[in-house]
Design an enzyme around this catalytic site. Structure first.
Site, PDB file in Angstrom:
ATOM      1  N   THR A 270       0.904  -1.185   0.033  1.00  0.00           N
ATOM      2  CA  THR A 270       0.218   0.080   0.133  1.00  0.00           C
ATOM      3  C   THR A 270       0.884   1.267   0.063  1.00  0.00           C
ATOM      4  O   THR A 270       1.935   1.359   0.634  1.00  0.00           O
ATOM      5  CB  THR A 270      -0.899   0.011   1.254  1.00  0.00           C
ATOM      6  OG1 THR A 270      -1.827  -1.134   1.183  1.00  0.00           O
ATOM      7  CG2 THR A 270      -1.661   1.397   1.518  1.00  0.00           C
TER       8      THR A 270
ATOM      9  N   ARG B  18     -13.889  -7.817  -0.482  1.00  0.00           N
ATOM     10  CA  ARG B  18     -12.920  -7.668   1.001  1.00  0.00           C
ATOM     11  C   ARG B  18     -12.578  -6.089   0.781  1.00  0.00           C
ATOM     12  O   ARG B  18     -11.975  -5.643  -0.366  1.00  0.00           O
ATOM     13  CB  ARG B  18     -12.117  -8.579   1.072  1.00  0.00           C
ATOM     14  CG  ARG B  18     -11.165  -8.196   2.510  1.00  0.00           C
ATOM     15  CD  ARG B  18      -9.983  -7.565   2.118  1.00  0.00           C
ATOM     16  NE  ARG B  18      -9.021  -7.377   3.120  1.00  0.00           N
ATOM     17  CZ  ARG B  18      -8.189  -6.528   3.184  1.00  0.00           C
ATOM     18  NH1 ARG B  18      -7.687  -5.786   2.275  1.00  0.00           N
ATOM     19  NH2 ARG B  18      -7.471  -6.238   4.384  1.00  0.00           N
TER      20      ARG B  18
ATOM     21  N   GLY C 148      -9.945  -3.290   2.924  1.00  0.00           N
ATOM     22  CA  GLY C 148      -9.143  -3.228   4.435  1.00  0.00           C
ATOM     23  C   GLY C 148      -9.427  -1.818   4.991  1.00  0.00           C
ATOM     24  O   GLY C 148     -10.099  -1.298   4.720  1.00  0.00           O
ATOM     25  N   ASP C 149      -8.266  -1.612   5.748  1.00  0.00           N
ATOM     26  CA  ASP C 149      -8.291  -0.327   6.584  1.00  0.00           C
ATOM     27  C   ASP C 149      -8.140   0.708   5.763  1.00  0.00           C
ATOM     28  O   ASP C 149      -8.418   2.019   5.929  1.00  0.00           O
ATOM     29  CB  ASP C 149      -7.457  -0.423   7.621  1.00  0.00           C
ATOM     30  CG  ASP C 149      -5.759  -0.562   7.090  1.00  0.00           C
ATOM     31  OD1 ASP C 149      -5.513  -1.608   6.045  1.00  0.00           O
ATOM     32  OD2 ASP C 149      -4.888   0.180   7.303  1.00  0.00           O
TER      33      ASP C 149
ATOM     34  N   THR D 122      -0.182   1.084   6.827  1.00  0.00           N
ATOM     35  CA  THR D 122      -0.163  -0.005   6.062  1.00  0.00           C
ATOM     36  C   THR D 122       0.019  -1.333   6.906  1.00  0.00           C
ATOM     37  O   THR D 122       0.766  -1.389   7.932  1.00  0.00           O
ATOM     38  CB  THR D 122       1.101   0.142   5.139  1.00  0.00           C
ATOM     39  OG1 THR D 122       1.326  -0.930   4.385  1.00  0.00           O
ATOM     40  CG2 THR D 122       2.344   0.338   5.735  1.00  0.00           C
ATOM     41  N   GLY D 123      -0.425  -2.350   6.458  1.00  0.00           N
ATOM     42  CA  GLY D 123      -0.362  -3.510   7.145  1.00  0.00           C
ATOM     43  C   GLY D 123      -1.611  -4.478   7.069  1.00  0.00           C
ATOM     44  O   GLY D 123      -2.374  -4.295   6.275  1.00  0.00           O
TER      45      GLY D 123
ATOM     46  N   GLY E 105      -4.963  -5.338   7.264  1.00  0.00           N
ATOM     47  CA  GLY E 105      -6.000  -4.192   7.338  1.00  0.00           C
ATOM     48  C   GLY E 105      -6.943  -4.554   8.283  1.00  0.00           C
ATOM     49  O   GLY E 105      -7.856  -3.758   9.152  1.00  0.00           O
TER      50      GLY E 105
HETATM   51  N1  ASP Z   1      -3.581  -2.291   4.719  1.00  0.00           N
HETATM   52  C1  ASP Z   1      -3.841  -2.877   3.375  1.00  0.00           C
HETATM   53  C2  ASP Z   1      -5.154  -3.584   3.282  1.00  0.00           C
HETATM   54  O1  ASP Z   1      -5.236  -4.556   4.400  1.00  0.00           O
HETATM   55  C3  ASP Z   1      -2.768  -3.770   2.827  1.00  0.00           C
HETATM   56  C4  ASP Z   1      -1.294  -2.861   2.875  1.00  0.00           C
HETATM   57  O2  ASP Z   1      -0.989  -2.261   3.820  1.00  0.00           O
HETATM   58  O3  ASP Z   1      -0.571  -3.015   1.755  1.00  0.00           O
HETATM   59  O4  ASP Z   1      -5.865  -3.714   2.436  1.00  0.00           O
END
Ligand code: ASP
Length: 315
Positions: A182, A210, A212-213, A233-234, A236
């Site tokens: 991300t 789906r 994410g965050d 980022t992480g 989510g």
């Molecule tokens: N946080 C993002 C998600 O869960 C993924 C990412 O940070 O790469 O969609």
């Protein structure tokens, strides 16, 4: 005039030097530096934090190395569905989109939602219809394709490991191995205004629409002049459950924490307890920046009028 700063990330995860070639490392560093330079120029010329974070994200979305815009990961159905959000800390206005396809720069669409709609969050086909109405640039599927993301997807698309069930260690390993990619930016401009933006293709092999965050205000993206601008980022799901970005703001507002203390508490204590791998970048209204992660690495960079200008990948 306040100090002005831009910080960016290109995703966190198991990013290890031994997995990287010098060429790839250089390409990532150059991509980050280019995004920093373009967005810093916006701030230096007196531009707003909102325009600076948007400019940074357009560069990163256009760079195939990052999981946003061109180069986004593949869903279970083998397409790209992208999410993005932007927030203006001076007004608390925000715009977000989820599950959009064909939009070259999802962050521009999120900004259109913020500036030119009565809404905050649009999704799926409706968001795409709005993109067409606003004349946001669209691209054919081939534009978003990258061999690297395709191979990642091919490796897990036929497995039963499609959901984010964290009791499933095999998947956990796969996800760790695949890294997050991300992109995000936070900025404080010379008037002390703060903005944050995040854009992503989400998780490889995601299904059922789906999300994410990243596009969720308060979870992956948040900005408030009173406290901070945050882009996460992480993993989510955990960032949503912990309302990570807003939690940093709350610790600053209600407990008087500094930006760094608040981010440390959320990333290194709270998210770790919840098994939430990843990181975040933040700025406050004095132009201080922090970049904190609990994974092996996070693509990141920061540039400020106080002479800071760095990009980094590993911890
Ligand atoms: N946080 C993002 C998600 O869960 C993924 C990412 O940070 O790469 O969609």
């Amino acid at each position: 005039m306040s100090n002005f700063t831009i910080a960016i990330h290109g995703g966190a995860g198991t990013i290890l030097k031994e997995d990287m070639t010098p060429e790839l490392e250089q390409a990532y560093s150059e991509g980050l530096q280019q995004a920093l330079d373009i967005s810093y120029a916006v701030l230096e010329q007196g531009g707003t934090a909102v325009n600076a974070v948007k400019a940074a994200l357009v560069v990163l979305e256009d760079n195939v190395l990052f999981n946003a815009g061109r180069g986004s990961v593949f869903t279970k159905k083998g397409v790209q569905e992208m999410d993005a959000a932007i927030m203006d800390g001076s007004t608390l206005s925000a715009g977000a989109v989820a599950g959009v396809r064909s939009v070259r720069n999802p962050i521009e669409l999120a900004a259109e939602v913020m500036h030119n709609s009565n809404h905050v969050f649009l999704s799926g086909k409706g968001a795409n219809d709005f993109a067409i109405k606003q004349g946001v640039k669209l691209e054919p599927d081939e534009y978003f394709f990258s061999q690297f993301r395709y191979d990642q997807w091919k490796a897990i698309r036929d497995s039963d490991n499609y959901s984010l069930d964290h009791t499933n260690h095999q998947l956990e390993e796969l996800m760790r191995d695949k890294k997050f990619g991300t992109v995000g930016a936070v900025a404080c401009d010379m008037n002390g205004n703060i903005a944050a933006a995040t854009s992503t293709g989400g998780m490889t092999n995601k299904k059922y629409g789906r999300i994410g965050d990243s596009p969720i205000i308060g979870a992956g993206t948040y900005a408030n002049n009173k406290t901070c601008g945050i882009s996460c980022t992480g993993h989510g799901e955990i960032f949503i459950q912990s309302v990570a970005a807003y939690d940093v703001s709350c610790l600053m507002e209600y407990k008087g924490y500094s930006l760094e203390e608040a981010m440390h508490q959320v990333v290194k204590v709270k998210l770790v307890e919840m098994n939430g791998e990843g990181g975040m970048i933040g700025v406050d209204a004095h132009g201080n920046a922090a970049m904190i992660f609990n994974s092996a690495g996070m693509y990141r960079g920061v540039r400020s009028n106080r002479g800071v200008n760095t990009v980094a990948i590993y911890s």
